[in-house]
Each structure stands twice: as C-alpha cells, then as structure tokens.
Design a protein around this motif. Structure first.
Motif, PDB file in Angstrom:
ATOM      1  N   VAL A 147      -5.423  30.966 110.735  1.00 55.70           N
ATOM      2  CA  VAL A 147      -4.502  32.040 110.397  1.00 55.70           C
ATOM      3  C   VAL A 147      -4.197  32.093 108.902  1.00 55.70           C
ATOM      4  N   GLN A 148      -4.413  30.994 108.191  1.00 54.59           N
ATOM      5  CA  GLN A 148      -4.216  30.926 106.743  1.00 54.59           C
ATOM      6  C   GLN A 148      -5.330  30.055 106.149  1.00 54.59           C
ATOM      7  N   PRO A 149      -5.593  30.186 104.842  1.00 55.35           N
ATOM      8  CA  PRO A 149      -6.580  29.306 104.203  1.00 55.35           C
ATOM      9  C   PRO A 149      -6.159  27.836 104.303  1.00 55.35           C
ATOM     10  N   GLU A 150      -7.150  26.945 104.271  1.00 59.66           N
ATOM     11  CA  GLU A 150      -6.899  25.516 104.465  1.00 59.66           C
ATOM     12  C   GLU A 150      -5.864  24.954 103.497  1.00 59.66           C
ATOM     13  N   ASP A 151      -5.970  25.270 102.197  1.00 58.15           N
ATOM     14  CA  ASP A 151      -5.015  24.715 101.233  1.00 58.15           C
ATOM     15  C   ASP A 151      -3.597  25.206 101.501  1.00 58.15           C
ATOM     16  N   GLU A 152      -3.462  26.420 101.971  1.00 52.99           N
ATOM     17  CA  GLU A 152      -2.145  26.972 102.329  1.00 52.99           C
ATOM     18  C   GLU A 152      -1.578  26.237 103.546  1.00 52.99           C
ATOM     19  N   MET A 153      -2.420  25.995 104.536  1.00 53.46           N
ATOM     20  CA  MET A 153      -1.962  25.296 105.734  1.00 53.46           C
ATOM     21  C   MET A 153      -1.603  23.847 105.432  1.00 53.46           C
ATOM     22  N   ARG A 154      -2.350  23.207 104.555  1.00 51.56           N
ATOM     23  CA  ARG A 154      -2.019  21.821 104.175  1.00 51.56           C
ATOM     24  C   ARG A 154      -0.605  21.739 103.604  1.00 51.56           C
ATOM     25  N   ARG A 155      -0.259  22.700 102.776  1.00 52.95           N
ATOM     26  CA  ARG A 155       1.053  22.669 102.105  1.00 52.95           C
ATOM     27  C   ARG A 155       2.187  23.209 102.958  1.00 52.95           C
ATOM     28  N   ASN A 156       1.929  24.232 103.757  1.00 50.39           N
ATOM     29  CA  ASN A 156       3.036  24.980 104.363  1.00 50.39           C
ATOM     30  C   ASN A 156       3.007  25.109 105.880  1.00 50.39           C
ATOM     31  N   HIS A 157       2.129  24.386 106.578  1.00 54.94           N
ATOM     32  CA  HIS A 157       2.054  24.577 108.028  1.00 54.94           C
ATOM     33  C   HIS A 157       3.386  24.285 108.709  1.00 54.94           C
ATOM     34  N   MET A 158       4.128  23.317 108.216  1.00 56.46           N
ATOM     35  CA  MET A 158       5.394  22.989 108.859  1.00 56.46           C
ATOM     36  C   MET A 158       6.386  24.150 108.743  1.00 56.46           C
ATOM     37  N   ASN A 159       6.380  24.829 107.606  1.00 55.07           N
ATOM     38  CA  ASN A 159       7.259  25.995 107.459  1.00 55.07           C
ATOM     39  C   ASN A 159       6.896  27.079 108.471  1.00 55.07           C
ATOM     40  N   TYR A 160       5.598  27.299 108.673  1.00 53.05           N
ATOM     41  CA  TYR A 160       5.172  28.298 109.654  1.00 53.05           C
ATOM     42  C   TYR A 160       5.607  27.897 111.056  1.00 53.05           C
ATOM     43  N   ILE A 161       5.408  26.625 111.389  1.00 53.47           N
ATOM     44  CA  ILE A 161       5.760  26.153 112.730  1.00 53.47           C
ATOM     45  C   ILE A 161       7.273  26.226 112.952  1.00 53.47           C
ATOM     46  N   LEU A 162       8.061  25.832 111.959  1.00 54.52           N
ATOM     47  CA  LEU A 162       9.527  25.895 112.096  1.00 54.52           C
ATOM     48  C   LEU A 162      10.008  27.339 112.196  1.00 54.52           C
ATOM     49  N   HIS A 163       9.414  28.231 111.414  1.00 56.45           N
ATOM     50  CA  HIS A 163       9.782  29.642 111.470  1.00 56.45           C
ATOM     51  C   HIS A 163       9.452  30.206 112.858  1.00 56.45           C
ATOM     52  N   GLN A 164       8.280  29.836 113.374  1.00 62.78           N
ATOM     53  CA  GLN A 164       7.876  30.269 114.716  1.00 62.78           C
ATOM     54  C   GLN A 164       8.869  29.755 115.759  1.00 62.78           C
TER      55      GLN A 164
END
Length: 155
Positions: A41-58
C-alpha cells in the motif's frame, strides 16, 4: 624533541580512536519478503518508517468510529507478507522467521500486536469445522471467557 614526538603520537592515537565512529560502514537493513505479483500500500521506505502510524490510525478509525477499511489493516499485511516456508510451516510472531520479527528485532522494538491479533494469515488458521467463521469463533471465545470470569467472581 621527544616531548613533541609524544604529543604528536597522542594526537594521532586520539584521531585513530575516532575513526571507527565516523566511518561509513552501513548496517544492512533486514530483507523483507515482497509477495509476488502484489504491491504494498506504500513504498518500502515509507512503511519502514511509518507503518505503526498507519496501523494505529486504522485501529482508531475502526474501534472509535466503526469505520472498517482494508488498506492499512494488520490482517491484510499478515495475509500478504506471512507465507509458509519450504516445509509448509508458518512462523509465529515469536519466531525470528516471522515477517514482523525481522525488522522489529533489528530495531529493538517489542511487538505487542499479536497479543490480540492473529500472527498468521486467516487461510492458514485451523478452525473447528462446526464453527468455521472467525466471527463465530470469537463469539464462542468471549462467551467462554465471560463464563470463566463469572465463575471466578462467585468463589
């Protein structure tokens, strides 16, 4: 002359001690399993840095507002990225082979998602044939927990 030589030696030794600290030796990132034919859903470098923010927002959207989407769903991440190994075994979150464990161990970050969430894709979770739906299993599990809790309170 000897004092000057000693001074230069001490200064040189001091610089030599700093050299490893300022070197360009990069620590390699862990290898991430990319599912074939699918794009994250996002580029790898973006997911490495921000996946937790996406999961918490979800989580907040789902739990507090009742909005369920699949884009940043933890279950969808697991369904795509966690696959059986050559022997057909699926690593649990406590294993070094689990998709999430690779980076979390590298970053020294504890994973607490799987205290509640499944660490394996839904299609690989064995269920009782009578209660084949996840919703029914959760309902049964909560009912059993309520029964245990009420029995414990009566004692």
């Amino acid at each position: 002359m000897i004092k000057r030589l000693i001074r230069i030696s001490i200064i040189f030794a001091g610089f030599m001690m700093l050299l490893p600290l300022t070197g360009n030796a990069a620590t390699p990132f862990p290898q991430i399993h990319e599912p074939e034919g699918k794009k994250c859903v996002q580029p790898e470098d973006e997911m490495r840095r921000n996946h937790m923010n996406y999961i918490l927002h979800q989580r907040d959207k789902t739990m507090h507002e009742g909005i369920r989407t699949e884009q940043y769903s933890l279950a969808k991440c697991i369904d795509c990225h966690v696959e059986p190994n050559k022997n057909g075994e699926i690593a649990g979150a406590d294993s070094k082979e689990h998709f999430c464990s690779t980076c979390h161990e590298y970053a020294s970050v504890q994973i607490d998602c799987f205290q509640c969430h499944a660490d394996k894709p839904q299609k690989y979770i064995k269920r009782d044939k009578k209660n084949s739906s996840l919703k029914q299993e959760l309902h049964n599990m909560l009912a059993a927990h309520k029964t245990q809790t009420s029995q414990g309170n009566q004692k």
